[in-house]
Every structure is written in structure tokens, then in C-alpha cells.
Design a protein around this motif. Structure first.
Motif, PDB file in Angstrom:
ATOM      1  N   VAL A  30       0.822  -1.205   0.000  1.00 28.34           N
ATOM      2  CA  VAL A  30       0.000   0.000   0.000  1.00 28.34           C
ATOM      3  C   VAL A  30       0.859   1.259   0.000  1.00 28.34           C
ATOM      4  N   ASP A  31       1.905   1.294   0.809  1.00 26.76           N
ATOM      5  CA  ASP A  31       2.755   2.487   0.877  1.00 26.76           C
ATOM      6  C   ASP A  31       3.418   2.783  -0.465  1.00 26.76           C
ATOM      7  N   ARG A  32       3.983   1.751  -1.079  1.00 29.27           N
ATOM      8  CA  ARG A  32       4.617   1.948  -2.385  1.00 29.27           C
ATOM      9  C   ARG A  32       3.591   2.346  -3.432  1.00 29.27           C
ATOM     10  N   ALA A  33       2.406   1.767  -3.333  1.00 26.18           N
ATOM     11  CA  ALA A  33       1.343   2.098  -4.284  1.00 26.18           C
ATOM     12  C   ALA A  33       0.928   3.559  -4.143  1.00 26.18           C
ATOM     13  N   ASP A  34       0.780   4.023  -2.909  1.00 29.93           N
ATOM     14  CA  ASP A  34       0.409   5.420  -2.691  1.00 29.93           C
ATOM     15  C   ASP A  34       1.479   6.358  -3.246  1.00 29.93           C
ATOM     16  N   ASP A  35       2.736   6.004  -3.054  1.00 33.83           N
ATOM     17  CA  ASP A  35       3.826   6.809  -3.618  1.00 33.83           C
ATOM     18  C   ASP A  35       3.760   6.812  -5.141  1.00 33.83           C
ATOM     19  N   LEU A  36       3.454   5.657  -5.708  1.00 37.96           N
ATOM     20  CA  LEU A  36       3.366   5.538  -7.161  1.00 37.96           C
ATOM     21  C   LEU A  36       2.219   6.387  -7.715  1.00 37.96           C
ATOM     22  N   VAL A  37       1.085   6.378  -7.031  1.00 32.51           N
ATOM     23  CA  VAL A  37      -0.050   7.204  -7.464  1.00 32.51           C
ATOM     24  C   VAL A  37       0.309   8.683  -7.349  1.00 32.51           C
ATOM     25  N   ARG A  66       1.799   2.965 -15.111  1.00 36.99           N
ATOM     26  CA  ARG A  66       2.456   1.726 -15.546  1.00 36.99           C
ATOM     27  C   ARG A  66       3.915   1.983 -15.918  1.00 36.99           C
ATOM     28  N   ASN A  67       4.162   3.060 -16.655  1.00 31.54           N
ATOM     29  CA  ASN A  67       5.536   3.376 -17.049  1.00 31.54           C
ATOM     30  C   ASN A  67       6.401   3.703 -15.830  1.00 31.54           C
ATOM     31  N   LEU A  68       5.846   4.448 -14.880  1.00 31.86           N
ATOM     32  CA  LEU A  68       6.593   4.740 -13.647  1.00 31.86           C
ATOM     33  C   LEU A  68       6.901   3.457 -12.883  1.00 31.86           C
ATOM     34  N   PHE A  69       5.917   2.565 -12.798  1.00 25.29           N
ATOM     35  CA  PHE A  69       6.127   1.295 -12.091  1.00 25.29           C
ATOM     36  C   PHE A  69       7.249   0.501 -12.740  1.00 25.29           C
ATOM     37  N   HIS A  70       7.206   0.385 -14.061  1.00 29.73           N
ATOM     38  CA  HIS A  70       8.247  -0.397 -14.738  1.00 29.73           C
ATOM     39  C   HIS A  70       9.620   0.258 -14.619  1.00 29.73           C
ATOM     40  N   SER A  71       9.668   1.572 -14.634  1.00 24.24           N
ATOM     41  CA  SER A  71      10.951   2.264 -14.425  1.00 24.24           C
ATOM     42  C   SER A  71      11.484   1.972 -13.030  1.00 24.24           C
ATOM     43  N   GLU A  72      10.608   2.054 -12.048  1.00 21.36           N
ATOM     44  CA  GLU A  72      11.015   1.764 -10.674  1.00 21.36           C
ATOM     45  C   GLU A  72      11.435   0.308 -10.526  1.00 21.36           C
ATOM     46  N   TYR A  73      10.694  -0.593 -11.185  1.00 17.41           N
ATOM     47  CA  TYR A  73      11.014  -2.013 -11.113  1.00 17.41           C
ATOM     48  C   TYR A  73      12.408  -2.271 -11.682  1.00 17.41           C
ATOM     49  N   ARG A  74      12.725  -1.660 -12.801  1.00 18.67           N
ATOM     50  CA  ARG A  74      14.056  -1.847 -13.388  1.00 18.67           C
ATOM     51  C   ARG A  74      15.144  -1.362 -12.444  1.00 18.67           C
ATOM     52  N   LYS A  75      14.871  -0.252 -11.742  1.00 23.51           N
ATOM     53  CA  LYS A  75      15.854   0.264 -10.787  1.00 23.51           C
ATOM     54  C   LYS A  75      16.018  -0.671  -9.599  1.00 23.51           C
ATOM     55  N   ARG A  76      14.902  -1.211  -9.128  1.00 23.34           N
ATOM     56  CA  ARG A  76      14.937  -2.056  -7.926  1.00 23.34           C
ATOM     57  C   ARG A  76      15.277  -3.512  -8.206  1.00 23.34           C
TER      58      ARG A  76
END
Length: 183
Positions: A30-37, A66-76
Motif C-alpha cells: 500500500v505504501d509503495r502504491a500510494d507513492d506511485l499514485v 504503468r511506465n513509472l512502475f516499470h521504471s522503478e522495477y528496473r531500478k529495484r
């Protein structure tokens, strides 16, 4: 940053619950999701002049998220946090109700799907986007989305051993979520 007109601002705010639900399903936290939103809304507001009036605002916002999530995923991807899950396992409180257990089984099964199938299923089944809108969000053909949704539904049905509606849980919310997944 330019202030959007009131109608556009209201539409952005109305999209927040759907964005949040999608972000939670992608991140599982939830915390990561809220940051993503929040990052999605900031990105949208800072680029509001690029939004084409008359097009689908929700699809535009979901694409940004979606693009932000995938960018973050690649970093993490290279980060290792609690690789064996032992710390997270100690933090869990065991649910007391059957519906919660069913939902956790569903979430666990959903997390085993390939990311592209999970994403397509969540856009179409949970977020209510048409196949065409989901294809635009994901940047692929409509047939590809239909195939991903079908494979995801089939796999979930297999993992959860769903033979009929009676296997879809006791409460209406769990049944609705599982029916959306099983098609």
C-alpha cells in the motif's frame, strides 16, 4: 506548473481510487502504491499540456502509472531485500476469516502469473478497461491483450482449482474478484 481547469482537476481526482487499486495490485504494498499514485499525479500535472483534450484521461493516467512502475522495477531489480522472506513472514498476522484466506490465495495465485498477463487481467478484469483501452495502455495489439487475459484466467482457474461458481468463495466480494479473474 500550470493549474488544470476545474473539470480536468475533478477528473484527475476521480481517477485516484482506480489508480490506487491498480498500483496496489502491481506493487503489492500500500505504501509503495500510494507513492506511485502520487508520482503519477505529479507527472500528469507537470505534463498536463501534453494531454490531448477529448481523449481518455484514465488511459493516459494508467499509462503514466504503468511506465513509472516499470521504471522503478528496473531500478529495484538489482536490490535484495529480505530475499528468503523470513522477515516478512514474521510480520504476518494470520487471518481469522475464510474469506480473507480465499482472498490471500487469490493474491498469491495472481502474483505467480507473468507480469504481462497479470497486468492485462487487472486492467480488463479489475479496472474495467476495454480490451482496446488496455491495449493502448500497454502499447500492444488488442489480440495480444485478449490472449494475455485468456491465459491469465486459465492459469488462475488451474492454480485455484476452480471448477464452478461454488468454488468462488463465501462472500460476495471474494466471489466477484474471483469471477472477474476466471472470466
Amino acid at each position: 506548473m500550470t493549474q488544470p481547469e476545474p473539470a480536468l482537476r475533478d477528473a484527475l481526482l476521480a481517477a485516484v481510487p482506480s489508480l490506487r487499486a491498480f498500483a496496489i495490485s502491481l506493487t503489492g504494498q500500500v505504501d509503495r502504491a500510494d507513492d506511485l499514485v502520487q508520482d503519477t499525479l505529479l507527472r500528469a500535472l507537470s505534463n498536463i499540456d501534453r494531454f490531448e483534450r477529448g481523449t481518455n484521461l484514465n488511459a493516459w493516467l494508467f499509462t503514466i502509472l504503468r511506465n513509472l512502475f516499470h521504471s522503478e522495477y528496473r531500478k529495484r531489480r538489482r536490490e535484495v531485500e529480505d530475499a528468503d522472506g523470513s522477515y516478512a513472514a514474521r510480520l504476518k498476522a494470520q487471518p481469522e476469516q475464510g474469506a480473507r484466506l480465499d482472498f490471500e490465495d487469490f493474491r498469491a495465485a495472481l502474483s505467480t502469473l507473468p507480469a504481462d498477463q497479470r497486468e492485462a487481467l487487472l486492467l480488463v478484469g479489475a479496472s474495467g478497461f476495454s480490451y482496446e483501452e488496455a491495449a493502448n495502455i500497454c502499447g500492444c495489439a488488442v489480440g495480444t491483450i485478449k490472449s494475455r487475459v485468456n491465459r491469465a484466467r486459465s492459469r488462475l482457474t488451474q492454480i485455484l482449482a476452480v471448477d464452478g461458481d461454488e468454488d468462488l468463495g463465501a462472500d460476495r466480494i471474494t466471489r466477484a474478484a474471483l469471477q472477474a479473474a476466471s472470466g
